[in-house]
Design an enzyme around this catalytic site. Structure first.
Site, PDB file in Angstrom:
ATOM      1  N   HIS A 433       6.019 -42.591 -25.038  1.00 44.22           N
ATOM      2  CA  HIS A 433       6.530 -43.934 -24.755  1.00 44.22           C
ATOM      3  C   HIS A 433       8.027 -44.043 -24.999  1.00 44.22           C
ATOM      4  O   HIS A 433       8.660 -43.200 -25.648  1.00 44.22           O
ATOM      5  CB  HIS A 433       5.769 -44.987 -25.574  1.00 44.22           C
ATOM      6  CG  HIS A 433       5.993 -44.925 -27.050  1.00 44.22           C
ATOM      7  ND1 HIS A 433       7.001 -45.633 -27.684  1.00 44.22           N
ATOM      8  CD2 HIS A 433       5.334 -44.282 -28.044  1.00 44.22           C
ATOM      9  CE1 HIS A 433       6.947 -45.417 -28.985  1.00 44.22           C
ATOM     10  NE2 HIS A 433       5.949 -44.600 -29.241  1.00 44.22           N
ATOM     11  N   CYS A 452       2.412 -41.399 -32.214  1.00 47.00           N
ATOM     12  CA  CYS A 452       2.745 -41.274 -30.799  1.00 47.00           C
ATOM     13  C   CYS A 452       4.112 -40.609 -30.633  1.00 47.00           C
ATOM     14  O   CYS A 452       4.845 -40.415 -31.599  1.00 47.00           O
ATOM     15  CB  CYS A 452       2.718 -42.640 -30.129  1.00 47.00           C
ATOM     16  SG  CYS A 452       1.051 -43.359 -30.027  1.00 47.00           S
TER      17      CYS A 452
END
Length: 533
Positions: A433, A452
């Site tokens: 992301h 992440c």
């Protein structure tokens, strides 16, 4: 794997030898009986040979045990496959020519060692799932090339067989070359250890430790490389450096060393740089070996195009269908919120994403801030929702015991996920992301996330994925709409998240990375643990 090219030779040898073994029906029958009770792959091997023995010949055993020692160049332990026992048991089995039971037992034993050695070289010795390191990758079974193995045994082509099985991708070959190089350094006595210092060693210093620093960097060729690569000496005239002065050539060598070890490349030999310099060569050899094992786990059967996330190296590489490689810096999980190793496929992108705050982050990070200052919710544009998605009034929540609420951050540039997410199915709910915290990409070591992967220039990566899969979308236009949208790839793109603490560069030089998740010692212990039958 290239073993299939050897298969025709197996059948030729089988035909030539069939009549010879008709004279040994006892051995063939005993082998058939014992193989039927063995593991399926072993039984298949002998069924393929019509239960013809593979190890009657002394020369075959000698050639096999000799070839086993070549596995040392792959970081494996030849003694795991019992070369001494193979020779001794062969002699014992054939002392009595009529003892067909012992001969059949030996044949199965020797073939089991061969298949095990080939499997370990091709797919790894250690079961990654047993290490409990967040592994989420399907382990591929060995290639079904038993006919090729059988033919190689009959021809006593063991070193060629091992060469065919050995992983042939470039990073593995570079690690193998690096292992040989560092073992040669070890044979020459390794490198000197620099003494602990009260003050850092800086460019321009005159110090008794400078000759040791030169010797340490020269041991791995770092100092010579830097003298050759930098225009420090005009006209090509190399003057001998003052032995105790920390001069420009030495500074350049230290900076190169720091970059290879993901340290701040300031040329100052401080605490972290000194610690990296003083890691003994034996430890570096072990690091190379265990990272070769990691490579055997994962880098086989690679597709033409894929995204590779190098967790410990804080790098992402996209190997595109046209052969180009797109690279970027990344931020990965903190040591207590580790990014997992996994293999999956990218299915879609989310533009202008909302962020539903995960339970751990909500409990450990967000709720303590909300309890101190309720205005945090408004500043961060975080909505409070019921489990069914109904908006709730933050003023009516008991933040000391909020119950089963959902916290969701609205889309926008300040969203924790930025304005683009690249998604792939996995049990850990991780993804690639964007991030508003762009300043973190300038750090050398970048373990700051909650698991992440934050990607620098992710919009460019997203557009390349859409273009290369002919998905027909414009990332910037979608983001400009301000709407939260999922954009599917026409074709899924493989993605690999993996953990290497040694990486071979394009120039073949090895970079040693900090073991941020402290996984190396457990893997080394398992890799060096003796095998038991």
């Amino acid at each position: 794997m290239l073993l299939l090219g050897l298969a025709p030779l197996a059948w030729a040898e089988q035909g030539e030898a069939a009549s010879a073994w008709e004279e040994e029906p006892g051995v063939v029958g005993e082998l058939a009986r014992q193989a039927a009770k063995a593991e399926a792959r072993l039984e298949d091997f002998y069924a393929l040979r019509d239960y013809r023995p593979a190890w009657r010949d002394d020369d075959a055993v000698a050639a096999f045990t000799s070839a086993l020692h070549t596995l040392e160049s792959d970081g494996l332990r030849p003694q795991d496959y019992r070369p001494d026992e193979l020779r001794n048991r062969h002699r014992e089995a054939y002392e009595d020519a009529a003892n067909v039971e012992a001969q059949a037992q030996y044949d199965l034993f020797a073939t089991r060692q061969l298949l095990m050695a080939l499997d370990h070289l091709q797919r790894g010795k250690v079961d990654p799932e047993a290490l409990a390191t967040g592994w989420e990758v399907p382990v591929a079974p060995p290639d079904d090339s038993l006919a090729a193995v059988s033919g190689a045994v009959d021809q006593q082509r063991f070193e060629a067989l091992i060469g065919e099985v050995r992983p042939d991708f470039v990073p593995y070959q570079r690690l193998r070359s690096g292992l040989a190089r560092y073992r040669n350094i070890e044979k020459r006595g390794g490198w000197p250890r620099l003494p602990e210092r009260e003050h850092a060693l800086r460019p321009g210093d005159v110090d008794d430790d400078v000759p040791l620093l030169r010797e340490r960097l020269a041991a791995i060729g770092e100092l010579e490389i830097m003298v050759a690569d930098n225009d420090i000496f005009p006209g090509g005239e190399l003057e001998a450096p003052e032995p105790h002065r920390y001069d420009a050539s030495l500074e350049a060598a230290v900076k190169r060393f720091q970059r290879r070890h993901l340290l701040e490349s300031d040329g100052i030999v401080g605490r972290q740089t000194l610690a990296a310099l003083n890691v003994p060569v034996e430890r570096r050899i072990d690091q190379i070996r265990l990272n070769m094992e990691r490579a055997r786990w994962l880098l086989h059967g690679l597709p033409e195009s894929f995204v590779l996330v190098d967790i410990a190296g804080y790098r992402l590489s996209y190997y595109r269908p046209d052969g180009q490689i797109w690279r970027s810096r990344i931020v990965v999980g903190r040591p207590y919120r580790r990014t997992p190793s996994l293999r999956s496929e990218i299915t879609h992108l989310t533009v202008n994403p909302t962020w539903t705050i995960p339970p751990t982050i909500k409990r450990e990070d967000v709720l303590p801030r909300v309890r101190q200052d309720l205005g945090y919710l408004w500043r961060e544009r975080i909505q409070v929702l019921s489990p069914s998605g109904t908006p709730l009034d933050p003023w009516e929540i008991d933040w000391g015991n909020p119950g089963n609420i959902v916290l969701r951050q609205a889309p926008g540039p300040q969203n924790a996920l930025g304005q683009l997410v690249i998604r792939f199915p996995n049990d850990h709910m991780v993804y690639l992301h964007d991030t508003p915290a762009q300043n973190l990409f300038s750090r050398e070591q970048r373990a700051f996330s909650s698991g992440c992967i934050r990607v620098e220039n992710i919009r460019e990566l997203g557009q390349l994925l859409l273009d290369d899969t002919r998905s027909g979308h414009d990332v910037e236009r979608r983001i400009a709409s301000g709407e939260t949208q999922n954009v599917r790839l026409t074709h899924r793109m493989p993605v690999i998240l993996h953990y290497w603490t040694v990486n071979p560069g394009d120039d073949g030089e090895l970079s040693f990375r900090p073991d941020i998740y402290e996984r190396d010692d457990a893997l080394l212990h398992a890799l060096d643990h003796p095998l038991t039958l």
